[in-house]
Structures are given as structure tokens and as C-alpha cells.
Design a protein around this motif. Structure first.
Motif, PDB file in Angstrom:
ATOM      1  N   PRO A  51      -4.253  10.905 -84.301  1.00 19.84           N
ATOM      2  CA  PRO A  51      -4.084  12.319 -83.923  1.00 19.84           C
ATOM      3  C   PRO A  51      -2.659  12.827 -84.094  1.00 19.84           C
ATOM      4  N   LYS A  52      -1.686  11.971 -83.836  1.00 19.20           N
ATOM      5  CA  LYS A  52      -0.281  12.387 -83.880  1.00 19.20           C
ATOM      6  C   LYS A  52       0.482  11.568 -84.922  1.00 19.20           C
ATOM      7  N   ASP A  66       1.177  17.121 -84.351  1.00 20.07           N
ATOM      8  CA  ASP A  66      -0.279  17.055 -84.364  1.00 20.07           C
ATOM      9  C   ASP A  66      -0.785  17.128 -85.799  1.00 20.07           C
ATOM     10  N   ARG A  67      -1.500  16.109 -86.251  1.00 18.93           N
ATOM     11  CA  ARG A  67      -1.930  16.036 -87.649  1.00 18.93           C
ATOM     12  C   ARG A  67      -3.021  17.058 -87.961  1.00 18.93           C
ATOM     13  N   LYS A  68      -3.872  17.341 -86.983  1.00 21.23           N
ATOM     14  CA  LYS A  68      -4.925  18.318 -87.255  1.00 21.23           C
ATOM     15  C   LYS A  68      -4.327  19.710 -87.368  1.00 21.23           C
ATOM     16  N   GLU A  69      -3.340  20.004 -86.558  1.00 20.89           N
ATOM     17  CA  GLU A  69      -2.670  21.298 -86.648  1.00 20.89           C
ATOM     18  C   GLU A  69      -1.986  21.459 -88.004  1.00 20.89           C
ATOM     19  N   HIS A  70      -1.472  20.347 -88.530  1.00 19.50           N
ATOM     20  CA  HIS A  70      -0.770  20.370 -89.818  1.00 19.50           C
ATOM     21  C   HIS A  70      -1.627  19.718 -90.912  1.00 19.50           C
ATOM     22  N   ALA A  93     -11.467  24.604 -97.304  1.00 16.50           N
ATOM     23  CA  ALA A  93     -12.101  23.873 -96.205  1.00 16.50           C
ATOM     24  C   ALA A  93     -11.117  23.704 -95.055  1.00 16.50           C
ATOM     25  N   GLU A  94     -11.649  23.664 -93.851  1.00 20.83           N
ATOM     26  CA  GLU A  94     -10.853  23.432 -92.642  1.00 20.83           C
ATOM     27  C   GLU A  94     -11.426  22.222 -91.913  1.00 20.83           C
ATOM     28  N   PRO A  95     -10.718  21.131 -91.785  1.00 23.49           N
ATOM     29  CA  PRO A  95      -9.387  20.870 -92.341  1.00 23.49           C
ATOM     30  C   PRO A  95      -9.463  20.592 -93.843  1.00 23.49           C
ATOM     31  N   ARG A  96      -8.314  20.623 -94.506  1.00 21.02           N
ATOM     32  CA  ARG A  96      -8.277  20.325 -95.928  1.00 21.02           C
ATOM     33  C   ARG A  96      -8.733  18.886 -96.172  1.00 21.02           C
ATOM     34  N   LEU A 102       6.559  28.263-100.228  1.00 20.55           N
ATOM     35  CA  LEU A 102       5.475  28.027 -99.291  1.00 20.55           C
ATOM     36  C   LEU A 102       5.997  27.136 -98.166  1.00 20.55           C
ATOM     37  N   LYS A 103       5.574  27.408 -96.932  1.00 20.17           N
ATOM     38  CA  LYS A 103       6.005  26.572 -95.822  1.00 20.17           C
ATOM     39  C   LYS A 103       5.387  25.189 -95.930  1.00 20.17           C
ATOM     40  N   HIS A 104       6.107  24.202 -95.403  1.00 23.82           N
ATOM     41  CA  HIS A 104       5.627  22.822 -95.412  1.00 23.82           C
ATOM     42  C   HIS A 104       6.190  22.120 -94.195  1.00 23.82           C
ATOM     43  N   ALA A 105       5.412  21.219 -93.616  1.00 22.14           N
ATOM     44  CA  ALA A 105       5.853  20.500 -92.427  1.00 22.14           C
ATOM     45  C   ALA A 105       7.013  19.564 -92.737  1.00 22.14           C
ATOM     46  N   MET A 106       8.032  19.601 -91.894  1.00 24.03           N
ATOM     47  CA  MET A 106       9.129  18.623 -91.875  1.00 24.03           C
ATOM     48  C   MET A 106      10.073  18.677 -93.064  1.00 24.03           C
ATOM     49  N   THR A 107       9.970  19.674 -93.904  1.00 26.12           N
ATOM     50  CA  THR A 107      10.882  19.748 -95.043  1.00 26.12           C
ATOM     51  C   THR A 107      11.131  21.203 -95.424  1.00 26.12           C
TER      52      THR A 107
END
Length: 201
Positions: free
Chosen positions: A57-58, A65-69, A116-119, A135-140
Motif C-alpha cells: 500500500p505504501k 500512498d501507491r494507490k493515490e499515485h 483505467a483507474e487505477p492505471r 506533466l506532474k510526476h511523483a517524487m521528481t
């Protein structure tokens, strides 16, 4: 430069960042010795894609949170079936660097172009990466989004810019961006802590 060489070169960069992550997980580890404390804490998993959000999950490196991202998350299964579910290619690069003696058996990335949700996750060898698009991206700061369809990737490129490459290209750029991204992440987290403290006060 092939993937194995990239992984060997990444050890120093990955270890440096991991030393700054939270200590609670490390304190709970029975095998604390560098680098053993960074071994994935879940047991062997022959099918990590099955119920991945329940099992992973994390992100173990940043806590996100992996599902959020889900549009940026990744999953790696090593040759001994230990798996690491992470939030992004940034944190995947940490996992690969810290598990330098553990050969990746399969790595999956998201199809950003899907609706699709989630991808859905796709083996990275079947993905095209759009690097540096607006485009936004997590952690970078510099995005590295993956696409199952080359034509869809080109459509996004035409709209948002960036350059196309494969997974090895994106992984290399993730390591090259590491220092700047860590600085950005620290600054963002400090700002969140400051605002949270002000809200309480």
C-alpha cells in the motif's frame, strides 16, 4: 549503458538518500546492517501483481500512498521473489540501487495513457517513456511517464513536449536527477511541516 551497469553505478546514490529516510522502519528490522536493512520487508511473492495495493500500500522509501499515485507507481520482483512496490521511478531507482546483489526478474510500470483507474501495470520492456514533458510526476521535478502505446506517447509528446525513450533511458535520467529531486523533496516536506506547525499553533 545496459540496465545492469546502471544498477551498479546507482548504489552510492541510492544509499546516500536512503540514509535520510525515516528510522522507524529500520529500527523494527531484525537484520540491521547496511545494506541488509534495506531488503524488501515482505515475504517472497510469486505473484506480486495480485492484490498489489493490499500487499504494497505504501512506498517503503518515501511513505507515499501507491494507490493515490497509481499513475506513477512501479513494482519490481527480484529473482528470489522478494518484491518492492514503490510510488515512482525515483523510488524504484533507490530499490534497485540498494538491492544491488538481487537481480530483478520483472519490473512493471503504469500505462499513463490508459483511462483505467487505477492505471494497469505493464512490463517495462513493453513501455515507451516520455521524459521531461510538462506533466506532474511523483517524487521528481522532471517527469518520466510510461505508455503502453507508442502512438499515444507521441500524442502526449506533441501536446506536452519531452523526449521519447525506453525504460533504461528513464532509469538513467532518474539517477541523474537524484540530487536535485532529493533537494526538492526535502524542501517540500520541510514546508509542509512548517505549515502543519503553524496550523497547530
Amino acid at each position: 549503458m545496459d540496465r545492469r551497469q546502471l544498477l551498479k553505478l546507482s548504489l552510492a546514490a541510492g544509499a546516500g538518500f536512503a540514509a535520510t529516510t525515516g528510522t522507524s522502519q529500520a529500527a523494527a528490522c531484525d537484520t540491521d546492517r547496511t545494506p541488509q536493512q534495506f531488503i524488501p520487508k515482505t515475504g517472497a511473492d510469486a505473484n506480486p501483481l495480485d492484490k498489489e495495493f493490499e500487499k504494497y500500500p505504501k512506498c517503503p522509501y518515501c511513505g507515499m500512498d501507491r494507490k493515490e499515485h497509481h499513475k506513477a507507481r512501479m513494482l519490481v520482483q527480484y529473482s528470489d521473489d522478494l518484491a518492492d512496490g514503490v510510488c515512482s521511478i525515483h523510488c524504484l531507482s533507490l530499490s534497485l540501487g540498494l538491492n544491488i546483489d538481487r537481480e530483478p526478474k520483472q519490473i512493471w510500470g503504469p500505462d499513463y495513457g490508459s483511462t483505467a483507474e487505477p492505471r494497469p501495470l505493464v512490463p517495462v520492456d513493453n513501455l515507451v517513456y516520455l521524459i521531461g514533458a510538462d506533466l506532474k510526476h511523483a517524487m521528481t521535478k522532471r517527469s518520466k511517464h510510461s505508455f503502453a502505446s507508442p502512438s499515444v506517447a507521441k500524442e502526449f509528446q506533441a501536446k506536452y513536449g519531452g523526449s521519447l525513450g525506453n525504460f533504461n533511458d528513464a532509469l538513467r535520467e532518474a539517477y541523474l536527477d537524484m540530487a536535485g529531486d532529493v533537494t526538492m523533496i526535502r524542501r517540500n516536506r520541510e514546508e509542509r511541516r512548517r505549515k502543519a506547525a503553524q496550523a497547530k499553533g
